[in-house]
Write a protein that holds these residues in place. Structure first.
Motif, PDB file in Angstrom:
ATOM      1  N   HIS A 149     104.761 -73.812   9.709  1.00  0.00           N
ATOM      2  CA  HIS A 149     105.584 -72.526   9.652  1.00  0.00           C
ATOM      3  C   HIS A 149     107.106 -72.845   9.626  1.00  0.00           C
ATOM      4  CE1 HIS A 149     105.661 -74.244  13.670  1.00  0.00           C
ATOM      5  NE2 HIS A 149     106.424 -73.583  14.087  1.00  0.00           N
ATOM      6  N   ALA A 150     107.304 -74.281   9.678  1.00  0.00           N
ATOM      7  CA  ALA A 150     108.963 -74.410  10.090  1.00  0.00           C
ATOM      8  C   ALA A 150     109.444 -75.101   8.788  1.00  0.00           C
ATOM      9  CB  ALA A 150     108.819 -75.484  11.193  1.00  0.00           C
ATOM     10  N   HIS A 151     108.651 -75.659   8.003  1.00  0.00           N
ATOM     11  CA  HIS A 151     109.435 -76.417   6.728  1.00  0.00           C
ATOM     12  C   HIS A 151     108.964 -75.933   5.497  1.00  0.00           C
ATOM     13  CE1 HIS A 151     105.275 -78.318   6.389  1.00  0.00           C
ATOM     14  NE2 HIS A 151     105.631 -78.943   7.579  1.00  0.00           N
ATOM     15  N   ALA A 152     109.635 -76.104   4.444  1.00  0.00           N
ATOM     16  CA  ALA A 152     109.646 -75.365   3.143  1.00  0.00           C
ATOM     17  C   ALA A 152     108.272 -75.788   2.658  1.00  0.00           C
ATOM     18  CB  ALA A 152     110.600 -75.937   2.315  1.00  0.00           C
ATOM     19  N   ILE A 153     107.644 -76.934   2.793  1.00  0.00           N
ATOM     20  CA  ILE A 153     106.387 -77.506   2.066  1.00  0.00           C
ATOM     21  C   ILE A 153     105.446 -76.539   2.672  1.00  0.00           C
ATOM     22  CG2 ILE A 153     104.650 -79.273   2.137  1.00  0.00           C
ATOM     23  CD1 ILE A 153     107.211 -81.323   1.783  1.00  0.00           C
ATOM     24  N   GLY A 154     105.309 -76.539   4.046  1.00  0.00           N
ATOM     25  CA  GLY A 154     104.366 -75.706   4.615  1.00  0.00           C
ATOM     26  C   GLY A 154     104.318 -74.235   4.310  1.00  0.00           C
ATOM     27  N   GLN A 155     105.392 -73.648   4.231  1.00  0.00           N
ATOM     28  CA  GLN A 155     105.796 -72.152   4.037  1.00  0.00           C
ATOM     29  C   GLN A 155     105.180 -71.690   2.602  1.00  0.00           C
ATOM     30  OE1 GLN A 155     109.593 -70.931   5.146  1.00  0.00           O
ATOM     31  NE2 GLN A 155     109.577 -71.992   6.892  1.00  0.00           N
ATOM     32  N   CYS A 156     105.585 -72.734   1.777  1.00  0.00           N
ATOM     33  CA  CYS A 156     105.269 -72.592   0.280  1.00  0.00           C
ATOM     34  C   CYS A 156     103.704 -72.700   0.298  1.00  0.00           C
ATOM     35  CB  CYS A 156     105.846 -73.575  -0.568  1.00  0.00           C
ATOM     36  SG  CYS A 156     105.671 -73.662  -2.389  1.00  0.00           S
ATOM     37  N   LEU A 157     103.007 -73.608   0.864  1.00  0.00           N
ATOM     38  CA  LEU A 157     101.612 -73.710   0.698  1.00  0.00           C
ATOM     39  C   LEU A 157     101.114 -72.582   1.317  1.00  0.00           C
ATOM     40  CD1 LEU A 157     101.219 -77.583   1.530  1.00  0.00           C
ATOM     41  CD2 LEU A 157     101.026 -76.388  -0.774  1.00  0.00           C
ATOM     42  N   LEU A 158     101.479 -72.179   2.405  1.00  0.00           N
ATOM     43  CA  LEU A 158     100.895 -70.990   3.181  1.00  0.00           C
ATOM     44  C   LEU A 158     101.091 -69.520   2.272  1.00  0.00           C
ATOM     45  CD1 LEU A 158     102.090 -71.512   6.694  1.00  0.00           C
ATOM     46  CD2 LEU A 158      99.766 -71.751   5.907  1.00  0.00           C
ATOM     47  N   ALA A 159     102.219 -69.565   1.559  1.00  0.00           N
ATOM     48  CA  ALA A 159     102.432 -68.344   0.773  1.00  0.00           C
ATOM     49  C   ALA A 159     101.495 -68.166  -0.169  1.00  0.00           C
ATOM     50  CB  ALA A 159     103.836 -68.285   0.299  1.00  0.00           C
ATOM     51  N   GLN A 160     100.915 -69.417  -0.650  1.00  0.00           N
ATOM     52  CA  GLN A 160     100.014 -69.194  -1.885  1.00  0.00           C
ATOM     53  C   GLN A 160      98.617 -68.931  -1.247  1.00  0.00           C
ATOM     54  OE1 GLN A 160     100.371 -72.685  -4.676  1.00  0.00           O
ATOM     55  NE2 GLN A 160     101.926 -73.315  -3.150  1.00  0.00           N
ATOM     56  N   LEU A 161      98.256 -69.129   0.093  1.00  0.00           N
ATOM     57  CA  LEU A 161      96.771 -68.822   0.677  1.00  0.00           C
ATOM     58  C   LEU A 161      96.773 -67.220   0.517  1.00  0.00           C
ATOM     59  CD1 LEU A 161      96.596 -71.344   3.356  1.00  0.00           C
ATOM     60  CD2 LEU A 161      96.260 -71.612   1.251  1.00  0.00           C
ATOM     61  N   ASP A 162      95.330 -66.672   0.821  1.00  0.00           N
ATOM     62  CA  ASP A 162      95.106 -65.438   1.288  1.00  0.00           C
ATOM     63  C   ASP A 162      95.513 -65.251   2.375  1.00  0.00           C
ATOM     64  OD1 ASP A 162      92.919 -66.119   2.683  1.00  0.00           O
ATOM     65  OD2 ASP A 162      91.512 -66.047   0.844  1.00  0.00           O
ATOM     66  N   GLU A 163      95.486 -63.815   2.961  1.00  0.00           N
ATOM     67  CA  GLU A 163      95.736 -63.645   4.242  1.00  0.00           C
ATOM     68  C   GLU A 163      94.843 -64.278   5.381  1.00  0.00           C
ATOM     69  OE1 GLU A 163      96.316 -59.620   7.099  1.00  0.00           O
ATOM     70  OE2 GLU A 163      95.947 -59.328   4.829  1.00  0.00           O
ATOM     71  N   GLU A 164      93.348 -64.322   5.002  1.00  0.00           N
ATOM     72  CA  GLU A 164      92.665 -64.746   5.909  1.00  0.00           C
ATOM     73  C   GLU A 164      92.821 -66.256   6.297  1.00  0.00           C
ATOM     74  OE1 GLU A 164      87.783 -65.272   6.825  1.00  0.00           O
ATOM     75  OE2 GLU A 164      88.522 -64.115   4.763  1.00  0.00           O
ATOM     76  N   ALA A 165      93.007 -66.937   5.235  1.00  0.00           N
ATOM     77  CA  ALA A 165      93.291 -68.458   5.337  1.00  0.00           C
ATOM     78  C   ALA A 165      94.881 -68.671   5.965  1.00  0.00           C
ATOM     79  CB  ALA A 165      93.565 -69.027   3.775  1.00  0.00           C
ATOM     80  N   ARG A 166      95.596 -67.756   5.893  1.00  0.00           N
ATOM     81  CA  ARG A 166      96.895 -68.088   6.547  1.00  0.00           C
ATOM     82  C   ARG A 166      96.743 -67.923   8.073  1.00  0.00           C
ATOM     83  NH1 ARG A 166     100.713 -63.708   2.863  1.00  0.00           N
ATOM     84  NH2 ARG A 166     100.462 -64.999   1.024  1.00  0.00           N
ATOM     85  N   ARG A 167      95.875 -66.655   8.434  1.00  0.00           N
ATOM     86  CA  ARG A 167      95.896 -66.207   9.660  1.00  0.00           C
ATOM     87  C   ARG A 167      94.958 -67.479  10.651  1.00  0.00           C
ATOM     88  NH1 ARG A 167      97.602 -61.538  11.413  1.00  0.00           N
ATOM     89  NH2 ARG A 167      98.459 -59.997   9.994  1.00  0.00           N
ATOM     90  N   ASP A 168      93.958 -67.759   9.829  1.00  0.00           N
ATOM     91  CA  ASP A 168      93.370 -69.083  10.141  1.00  0.00           C
ATOM     92  C   ASP A 168      94.142 -70.364  10.367  1.00  0.00           C
ATOM     93  OD1 ASP A 168      90.566 -70.735  10.656  1.00  0.00           O
ATOM     94  OD2 ASP A 168      91.674 -71.795   9.069  1.00  0.00           O
TER      95      ASP A 168
END
Length: 264
Positions: A149-168
Protein backbone atom coordinates in the motif's frame (compact mmCIF):
# COMPACT_ATOMS: atom_id res chain seq x y z
CA UNK A 1 61.22 -37.09 -1.76
CA UNK A 2 61.53 -37.44 -5.51
CA UNK A 3 60.62 -34.35 -7.48
CA UNK A 4 59.18 -34.43 -11.00
CA UNK A 5 61.09 -32.41 -13.53
CA UNK A 6 59.37 -29.20 -14.54
CA UNK A 7 58.60 -28.71 -18.24
CA UNK A 8 61.24 -26.79 -20.19
CA UNK A 9 60.88 -23.04 -19.97
CA UNK A 10 58.46 -21.63 -22.54
CA UNK A 11 56.64 -24.95 -23.07
CA UNK A 12 53.10 -25.26 -21.68
CA UNK A 13 52.44 -28.14 -19.36
CA UNK A 14 50.39 -30.82 -21.18
CA UNK A 15 46.87 -31.68 -20.04
CA UNK A 16 46.66 -35.44 -19.91
CA UNK A 17 43.55 -37.20 -21.14
CA UNK A 18 43.68 -39.19 -17.89
CA UNK A 19 42.24 -36.13 -16.13
CA UNK A 20 39.05 -36.48 -18.17
CA UNK A 21 36.39 -39.04 -17.26
CA UNK A 22 35.68 -40.96 -20.44
CA UNK A 23 32.41 -42.49 -19.30
CA UNK A 24 30.99 -39.03 -18.59
CA UNK A 25 32.05 -37.84 -22.03
CA UNK A 26 30.41 -40.84 -23.67
CA UNK A 27 27.21 -40.37 -21.65
CA UNK A 28 27.04 -36.71 -22.69
CA UNK A 29 27.42 -37.67 -26.35
CA UNK A 30 24.51 -40.09 -25.96
CA UNK A 31 22.34 -37.39 -24.36
CA UNK A 32 23.15 -35.00 -27.20
CA UNK A 33 22.32 -37.67 -29.77
CA UNK A 34 18.99 -38.51 -28.11
CA UNK A 35 18.11 -34.80 -27.97
CA UNK A 36 18.37 -34.66 -31.76
CA UNK A 37 15.60 -37.27 -32.14
CA UNK A 38 12.24 -35.91 -30.97
CA UNK A 39 10.57 -39.17 -32.02
CA UNK A 40 13.11 -41.27 -30.12
CA UNK A 41 15.94 -43.49 -31.35
CA UNK A 42 16.99 -47.11 -30.73
CA UNK A 43 20.22 -48.06 -29.00
CA UNK A 44 21.88 -49.33 -32.18
CA UNK A 45 21.33 -46.01 -33.95
CA UNK A 46 22.60 -44.04 -30.95
CA UNK A 47 25.68 -46.24 -30.70
CA UNK A 48 26.40 -45.72 -34.39
CA UNK A 49 25.93 -41.94 -34.21
CA UNK A 50 28.19 -41.58 -31.18
CA UNK A 51 30.81 -44.06 -32.34
CA UNK A 52 30.36 -46.25 -29.26
CA UNK A 53 30.48 -50.02 -29.06
CA UNK A 54 26.95 -51.37 -28.68
CA UNK A 55 27.57 -52.99 -25.24
CA UNK A 56 29.01 -49.69 -23.95
CA UNK A 57 26.07 -47.75 -25.35
CA UNK A 58 23.59 -50.18 -23.74
CA UNK A 59 25.31 -49.86 -20.36
CA UNK A 60 25.33 -46.07 -20.44
CA UNK A 61 21.76 -45.86 -21.73
CA UNK A 62 20.49 -48.07 -18.91
CA UNK A 63 22.31 -45.90 -16.38
CA UNK A 64 20.86 -42.70 -17.84
CA UNK A 65 17.37 -44.20 -17.78
CA UNK A 66 17.84 -45.24 -14.15
CA UNK A 67 18.89 -41.69 -13.22
CA UNK A 68 15.96 -40.14 -15.07
CA UNK A 69 17.95 -38.37 -17.77
CA UNK A 70 16.49 -40.69 -20.42
CA UNK A 71 13.35 -42.74 -20.67
CA UNK A 72 12.76 -45.84 -22.77
CA UNK A 73 9.53 -46.59 -24.58
CA UNK A 74 9.04 -49.50 -27.02
CA UNK A 75 12.77 -49.82 -27.59
CA UNK A 76 13.28 -46.11 -28.28
CA UNK A 77 15.12 -43.66 -26.05
CA UNK A 78 13.83 -40.15 -25.27
CA UNK A 79 15.02 -37.35 -22.99
CA UNK A 80 13.77 -37.94 -19.45
CA UNK A 81 12.38 -35.60 -16.81
CA UNK A 82 15.78 -34.89 -15.28
CA UNK A 83 17.19 -33.71 -18.62
CA UNK A 84 14.07 -31.63 -19.28
CA UNK A 85 14.43 -29.98 -15.89
CA UNK A 86 17.98 -29.02 -16.79
CA UNK A 87 16.76 -27.62 -20.10
CA UNK A 88 13.92 -25.62 -18.53
CA UNK A 89 16.24 -24.34 -15.83
CA UNK A 90 18.67 -23.16 -18.49
CA UNK A 91 15.86 -21.47 -20.43
CA UNK A 92 14.68 -19.74 -17.27
CA UNK A 93 18.20 -18.53 -16.55
CA UNK A 94 18.38 -17.13 -20.08
CA UNK A 95 15.06 -15.30 -19.61
CA UNK A 96 16.25 -13.86 -16.30
CA UNK A 97 19.48 -12.78 -17.94
CA UNK A 98 17.53 -11.04 -20.72
CA UNK A 99 15.48 -9.08 -18.18
CA UNK A 100 18.55 -8.22 -16.10
CA UNK A 101 20.37 -6.95 -19.19
CA UNK A 102 17.41 -4.78 -20.18
CA UNK A 103 17.14 -3.29 -16.68
CA UNK A 104 20.89 -2.60 -16.58
CA UNK A 105 20.67 -0.88 -19.98
CA UNK A 106 17.83 1.35 -18.79
CA UNK A 107 19.59 2.05 -15.50
CA UNK A 108 22.66 3.33 -17.35
CA UNK A 109 20.66 5.16 -20.02
CA UNK A 110 18.30 7.00 -17.65
CA UNK A 111 20.59 7.14 -14.62
CA UNK A 112 18.15 5.60 -12.15
CA UNK A 113 17.77 2.22 -10.41
CA UNK A 114 15.22 0.03 -12.21
CA UNK A 115 12.98 -2.64 -10.67
CA UNK A 116 10.83 -5.43 -12.11
CA UNK A 117 8.04 -6.99 -10.04
CA UNK A 118 4.98 -9.22 -10.41
CA UNK A 119 1.94 -10.10 -8.35
CA UNK A 120 2.04 -13.90 -8.11
CA UNK A 121 0.15 -16.27 -5.85
CA UNK A 122 -1.31 -13.40 -3.88
CA UNK A 123 2.10 -11.88 -3.16
CA UNK A 124 4.14 -8.92 -4.37
CA UNK A 125 7.45 -10.26 -5.70
CA UNK A 126 10.32 -7.99 -6.71
CA UNK A 127 12.07 -10.28 -9.20
CA UNK A 128 14.93 -8.12 -10.43
CA UNK A 129 16.63 -4.90 -9.35
CA UNK A 130 19.39 -3.12 -11.28
CA UNK A 131 21.40 -0.49 -9.45
CA UNK A 132 24.99 0.54 -8.78
CA UNK A 133 26.79 2.07 -5.78
CA UNK A 134 26.43 5.42 -7.50
CA UNK A 135 22.77 4.80 -8.36
CA UNK A 136 21.51 2.84 -5.33
CA UNK A 137 18.12 1.18 -5.07
CA UNK A 138 15.75 1.87 -2.21
CA UNK A 139 16.67 -0.13 0.87
CA UNK A 140 13.96 -2.66 1.76
CA UNK A 141 13.70 -1.55 5.35
CA UNK A 142 10.08 -2.78 5.62
CA UNK A 143 9.04 -5.98 3.81
CA UNK A 144 7.90 -5.07 0.28
CA UNK A 145 5.27 -7.83 0.38
CA UNK A 146 3.63 -6.46 3.52
CA UNK A 147 3.79 -2.78 2.57
CA UNK A 148 2.37 -2.80 -0.95
CA UNK A 149 0.00 0.00 0.00
CA UNK A 150 2.96 2.30 0.62
CA UNK A 151 5.30 1.92 -2.35
CA UNK A 152 4.78 2.60 -6.04
CA UNK A 153 5.47 -1.01 -7.04
CA UNK A 154 2.77 -2.35 -4.74
CA UNK A 155 0.25 0.33 -5.63
CA UNK A 156 0.80 -0.28 -9.34
CA UNK A 157 0.30 -4.03 -8.93
CA UNK A 158 -2.77 -3.64 -6.71
CA UNK A 159 -4.29 -1.20 -9.22
CA UNK A 160 -4.19 -3.98 -11.84
CA UNK A 161 -6.14 -6.44 -9.66
CA UNK A 162 -9.90 -6.75 -9.48
CA UNK A 163 -11.71 -5.44 -6.40
CA UNK A 164 -11.97 -8.84 -4.72
CA UNK A 165 -8.24 -9.54 -5.09
CA UNK A 166 -7.36 -6.09 -3.77
CA UNK A 167 -9.52 -6.51 -0.68
CA UNK A 168 -8.10 -9.98 -0.09
CA UNK A 169 -4.57 -8.57 -0.20
CA UNK A 170 -5.42 -5.73 2.20
CA UNK A 171 -7.14 -8.15 4.58
CA UNK A 172 -3.86 -10.07 4.79
CA UNK A 173 -1.64 -7.00 4.79
CA UNK A 174 -3.58 -4.12 6.38
CA UNK A 175 -2.72 -0.52 5.61
CA UNK A 176 -0.39 0.99 8.18
CA UNK A 177 1.46 4.29 8.24
CA UNK A 178 5.17 3.75 7.89
CA UNK A 179 6.07 7.37 7.09
CA UNK A 180 4.15 10.62 7.63
CA UNK A 181 3.22 10.52 3.92
CA UNK A 182 1.77 6.98 3.79
CA UNK A 183 -1.90 6.61 2.87
CA UNK A 184 -3.87 6.49 6.14
CA UNK A 185 -6.44 3.73 5.62
CA UNK A 186 -7.61 1.07 3.18
CA UNK A 187 -10.65 3.11 2.13
CA UNK A 188 -8.43 5.99 0.96
CA UNK A 189 -6.09 3.57 -0.78
CA UNK A 190 -8.91 1.77 -2.60
CA UNK A 191 -10.33 5.08 -3.82
CA UNK A 192 -6.91 6.05 -5.12
CA UNK A 193 -6.47 2.71 -6.90
CA UNK A 194 -9.93 2.95 -8.49
CA UNK A 195 -9.02 6.36 -9.92
CA UNK A 196 -5.80 5.03 -11.47
CA UNK A 197 -6.15 4.62 -15.24
CA UNK A 198 -5.33 1.16 -16.58
CA UNK A 199 -1.90 1.91 -18.10
CA UNK A 200 -1.13 5.06 -16.11
CA UNK A 201 2.14 5.22 -14.12
CA UNK A 202 1.83 5.31 -10.35
CA UNK A 203 3.78 8.06 -8.59
CA UNK A 204 4.70 7.81 -4.91
CA UNK A 205 6.54 10.44 -2.89
CA UNK A 206 8.14 9.39 0.41
CA UNK A 207 5.24 7.07 1.28
CA UNK A 208 7.54 4.07 1.72
CA UNK A 209 10.92 5.64 2.46
CA UNK A 210 11.67 9.18 3.57
CA UNK A 211 13.92 10.95 1.11
CA UNK A 212 12.79 8.87 -1.89
CA UNK A 213 10.30 9.30 -4.72
CA UNK A 214 9.25 6.43 -6.98
CA UNK A 215 7.25 5.70 -10.11
CA UNK A 216 5.90 2.36 -11.37
CA UNK A 217 4.71 1.55 -14.87
CA UNK A 218 2.12 -1.22 -15.39
CA UNK A 219 3.23 -4.04 -17.70
CA UNK A 220 1.05 -6.60 -19.44
CA UNK A 221 2.34 -10.16 -18.94
CA UNK A 222 -0.50 -12.46 -19.97
CA UNK A 223 -2.99 -12.42 -17.12
CA UNK A 224 -0.38 -11.48 -14.50
CA UNK A 225 -0.04 -8.03 -12.94
CA UNK A 226 3.50 -6.75 -13.46
CA UNK A 227 5.44 -3.51 -13.29
CA UNK A 228 8.72 -1.79 -14.09
CA UNK A 229 9.66 0.92 -11.60
CA UNK A 230 12.28 3.54 -10.84
CA UNK A 231 13.30 5.55 -7.78
CA UNK A 232 15.13 8.80 -7.12
CA UNK A 233 16.30 10.72 -4.06
CA UNK A 234 13.80 13.41 -3.16
CA UNK A 235 16.22 16.22 -4.02
CA UNK A 236 16.03 14.96 -7.64
CA UNK A 237 12.23 14.70 -7.63
CA UNK A 238 11.96 17.09 -10.58
CA UNK A 239 13.53 14.33 -12.76
CA UNK A 240 10.92 11.72 -11.88
CA UNK A 241 8.27 12.42 -14.52
CA UNK A 242 10.76 12.79 -17.38
CA UNK A 243 12.61 9.62 -16.32
CA UNK A 244 9.31 7.74 -16.11
CA UNK A 245 8.30 8.85 -19.59
CA UNK A 246 11.71 7.82 -20.94
CA UNK A 247 11.38 4.38 -19.35
CA UNK A 248 7.89 3.99 -20.86
CA UNK A 249 9.30 4.73 -24.30
CA UNK A 250 12.17 2.28 -23.81
CA UNK A 251 9.80 -0.46 -22.61
CA UNK A 252 7.59 0.11 -25.63
CA UNK A 253 10.61 -0.19 -27.91
CA UNK A 254 11.74 -3.51 -26.42
CA UNK A 255 8.46 -4.97 -25.27
CA UNK A 256 8.15 -7.41 -28.17
CA UNK A 257 11.47 -9.08 -27.43
CA UNK A 258 10.86 -8.99 -23.67
CA UNK A 259 7.32 -10.36 -23.75
CA UNK A 260 8.40 -13.95 -23.07
CA UNK A 261 11.37 -13.12 -20.88
CA UNK A 262 9.47 -11.04 -18.33
CA UNK A 263 7.18 -13.98 -17.60
CA UNK A 264 9.88 -15.22 -15.22
Amino acid sequence: MQRHAAPPSGQPEQTHSATLIGSVQRAMRLLESVAEHEQGAPAKQLARETGLALPTAYHLLRTLVHEGYLRRDKGLFFLGEAAERLSSSGAEQKRRSTVAEALAHWRDLIGVPVYYAQYRGGEIEVLCVSDTPGIPAVEEWADFRETGHAHAIGQCLLAQLDEEARRDHLDRYPVQSITPYTVRDSHSLLRRLERTARMEPVIERQEYALGTVCAAIPITVGNAAATMAISLPVHQAERLLAATQQLQEEIGRLMGSLAISISI
